[in-house]
Enzyme design. Structure first.
Site, PDB file in Angstrom:
ATOM      1  CG  ASP A 206      43.063  41.988  43.641  1.00  0.00           C
ATOM      2  OD1 ASP A 206      43.988  41.352  44.161  1.00  0.00           O
ATOM      3  OD2 ASP A 206      43.085  43.229  43.479  1.00  0.00           O
ATOM      4  CD  GLU A 248      44.294  39.748  48.081  1.00  0.00           C
ATOM      5  OE1 GLU A 248      45.510  39.812  48.262  1.00  0.00           O
ATOM      6  OE2 GLU A 248      43.672  40.555  47.367  1.00  0.00           O
TER       7      GLU A 248
HETATM    8  C1  GLC Z   1      46.061  42.131  45.804  1.00  0.00           C
HETATM    9  C2  GLC Z   1      47.086  41.406  44.996  1.00  0.00           C
HETATM   10  C3  GLC Z   1      48.325  42.247  44.874  1.00  0.00           C
HETATM   11  C4  GLC Z   1      47.953  43.544  44.202  1.00  0.00           C
HETATM   12  C5  GLC Z   1      46.804  44.209  44.936  1.00  0.00           C
HETATM   13  C6  GLC Z   1      46.240  45.336  44.158  1.00  0.00           C
HETATM   14  O1  GLC Z   1      46.453  42.319  47.111  1.00  0.00           O
HETATM   15  O2  GLC Z   1      47.350  40.173  45.590  1.00  0.00           O
HETATM   16  O3  GLC Z   1      49.338  41.625  44.157  1.00  0.00           O
HETATM   17  O4  GLC Z   1      49.051  44.406  44.179  1.00  0.00           O
HETATM   18  O5  GLC Z   1      45.751  43.322  45.184  1.00  0.00           O
HETATM   19  O6  GLC Z   1      45.431  44.860  43.124  1.00  0.00           O
END
Ligand code: GLC
Length: 558
Positions: A206, A248
């Protein structure tokens, strides 16, 4: 076929599951691991071979579980750690691998580390977070990730107990971890070991971009920002050579190449090895796929593929159309964003954060089967590993009456039984309401009906998954764009030594015949997906495409 190393994740189909919205087994209105176990045969039948589980850890659940309170547990609403292990075993029996979310950029403010850090300045946990008594103004571009939602752009929040401000790029209840503290890195390594020992195949990392940036604004970029994920991967791989880190990182395309294992970080005066990422979620391509769908032109897809750095051997893209966050258009030019908004989210209520759309795939495309198939075929034809978001295989819709990104996280629609077969709890107790109105209601869109109908979207997706598995070149050979004289047609191919796989997609809704200059000229083409005649002509293969048509074909002796 010539190309990259043959690795499991390059020919996998990943399916993202939110455990709390998938299947409730005990009637409390919240999905759980026993429920998920009972649906593994469904996933197996669909052909997906890798699940990505959104966070299921103990959490106050103020950000869909991305506010973790305990990295070593299962939220009691989803079952026990024992249920999780049973789930892993059951998935393994079906040849399904499991990735779990690693949310290491921040914790919940309810995490014991943070609670200790606040009350005791001498605690070792104090330095697990980022504090300031006099916080600097945040740099432009480094404000809150959720503008309009999280304290109007604030990234420093004062904690009265601590007598200091703490840093957070997300909501104020998600304090950023100080990932430059070796003790914090050690904690994260332990978490990684724990889940790998239990048997997961890897992690979805994440907020990777925020993890590697300097946490104290004003201090400049760290010398070797990618060291963190590089080390983490080296550590993870000690548990197994094919562990995968899927990150991500919605970063500028010029920087994306740095994230890959085997990539390079070049800061001008000095270059360093890149990061530890095996698969990178392809946000840039996603925005361009929707731009192509919105404008009826192939150019945006071509531009995206030309702009993205080629992943080093062993690494690749994880491509998707929709996920459980907003459809992020932030990387498009303003005028292009407007074109996508006008076409796919004319109602301002369906837009979010000034950059995104909070709708699912099927409603974005007006429930139009031809365009949904086109979009899915395109996704599965893109270089890399395709990723499906639960429910998109049956064409689920969203509920715009729910706040923010929650709109796309309604329960899975299994049948036309009460609560869509998701739960036996009273409707008022469901984790989120099921979609029960309009063309995407569970009475009209559900798994049971679609399995029974050979012409359904679900059966198309099953076929698509199977076709993708039979076409491994897509995961491991670099694609080439094939020029056609139709601006509405995007064509590309994967050329191997013995055979070539080619694809053509039509975006404008007009029938077209295109000639693809691919493959050995004396071989006859074989259709893999889609309909329409294929003819061998002097310069290649002539393909007839219907409105929004798509065609995959193979030329050569494969
Ligand atoms: C990432 C996730 C999102 C979340 C954020 C904070 O962007 O995809 O859903 O709110 O991280 O952890």
């Amino acid at each position: 076929m010539a190309g990259r190393a043959d690795l499991w994740y390059q020919n996998a189909v990943i399916y993202a599951v939110d455990v709390d919205a998938f299947q409730d087994s005990d009637g409390d209105g919240v999905g759980d691991f026993q429920g998920l176990i009972s649906r593994l045969d469904y996933l197996n039948h669909l052909g997906v071979d890798c699940l990505w589980l959104l966070p299921f850890y103990p959490s106050p659940n103020r950000d869909n579980g991305y506010d973790v309170m305990d990295y070593y547990g299962v939220d009691p609403r989803h079952g026990t750690l024992g249920d999780f292990v049973e789930f892993l075993r059951a998935a393994d029996e079906r040849g399904i691998r499991v990735l779990v979310d690693l949310v290491a950029n921040h914790t919940s403010d309810q995490h014991p580390w943070f609670q200790r850090a606040r009350v005791d300045p001498d605690s070792t946990y104090r330095d697990y977070y980022v504090w300031s008594t006099d916080p600097p103004q945040p740099d432009p571009g480094r404000g809150s990730v959720f503008p309009g939602e999280a304290g109007a752009g604030r990234v420093w929040t004062y904690d009265t107990e601590a007598g200091a401000y703490y840093y957070h790029r997300f909501y104020e209840f998600q304090p950023d971890l100080n990932l430059y503290n070796p003790a914090v890195r050690e904690e994260i390594r332990k978490v990684v070991s724990f889940w790998l020992r239990l048997g997961v195949a890897g992690f979805r990392i994440d907020a990777a971009t925020l993890m590697i940036e300097e946490k104290r604004p004003g201090n400049g970029q760290p010398e070797d920002p990618h060291e963190l994920l590089r080390e983490l991967r080296a550590h993870a791989r000690r548990h197994g050579g094919d562990v995968v880190l899927l990150a991500e990182a919605d970063d500028d395309p010029s920087r994306l190449g740095e994230y890959f294992a085997g990539g390079e970080f070049d800061r001008g005066d000095r270059s360093r090895p890149g990061g530890g990422v095996d698969l990178l979620l392809n946000f840039y391509l996603d925005a361009h796929l929707f731009l192509a769908l919105a404008t009826g032109r192939a150019g945006p897809v071509e531009r995206a593929l030309a702009t993205l750095p080629p992943p080093p051997d062993g690494s690749g893209w994880a491509n998707f159309l929709r996920n459980y966050d907003e459809l992020n258009l932030g990387r498009l030019h303003r005028a292009e964003q407007e074109q996508v908004y006008e076409r796919f989210a004319p109602d301002a209520h369906a837009r979010i954060y000034g950059r995104g759309i909070r709708r699912r795939l099927a409603p974005i495309l007006d429930g139009d089967r031809d365009r949904i198939e086109l979009a899915l075929s395109l996704l599965f034809s893109m270089p890399g590993t395709p990723l499906l978001f639960y429910g998109d295989e049956i064409g689920m819709g969203e509920d715009l009456s729910l706040p923010g990104r929650t709109a796309v996280r309604t329960p899975m629609q299994w049948s036309d039984a009460e609560n869509a077969g998701f739960s036996t709890a009273p409707a008022s107790r469901l984790v989120r309401p099921v979609v029960d109105e309009g063309p995407f209601s569970y009475e009209r869109v559900n798994v049971a009906d679609e399995w029974a109908d050979p012409a359904s979207l679900l059966n198309f997706v099953e076929h698509l998954v199977g076709t993708r598995h039979e076409t491994p070149a897509i995961g491991r050979v670099d694609p080439e764009v094939v020029q056609t004289d139709a601006p509405s047609v995007f064509a590309h191919c994967y050329e191997g030594s013995a055979e070539t796989v080619a694809m053509a997609h039509e975006f404008a809704g007009e029938p077209r015949t295109v000639t693809l200059d691919v493959g050995p000229k004396d071989a006859s083409p074989m259709g893999l997906l889609g309909v329409g005649e294929l003819r061998t002509v002097e310069v290649g293969v002539e393909v007839d495409l219907g409105p929004y048509g798509y065609r995959w074909l193979r030329v050569g002796d494969g």
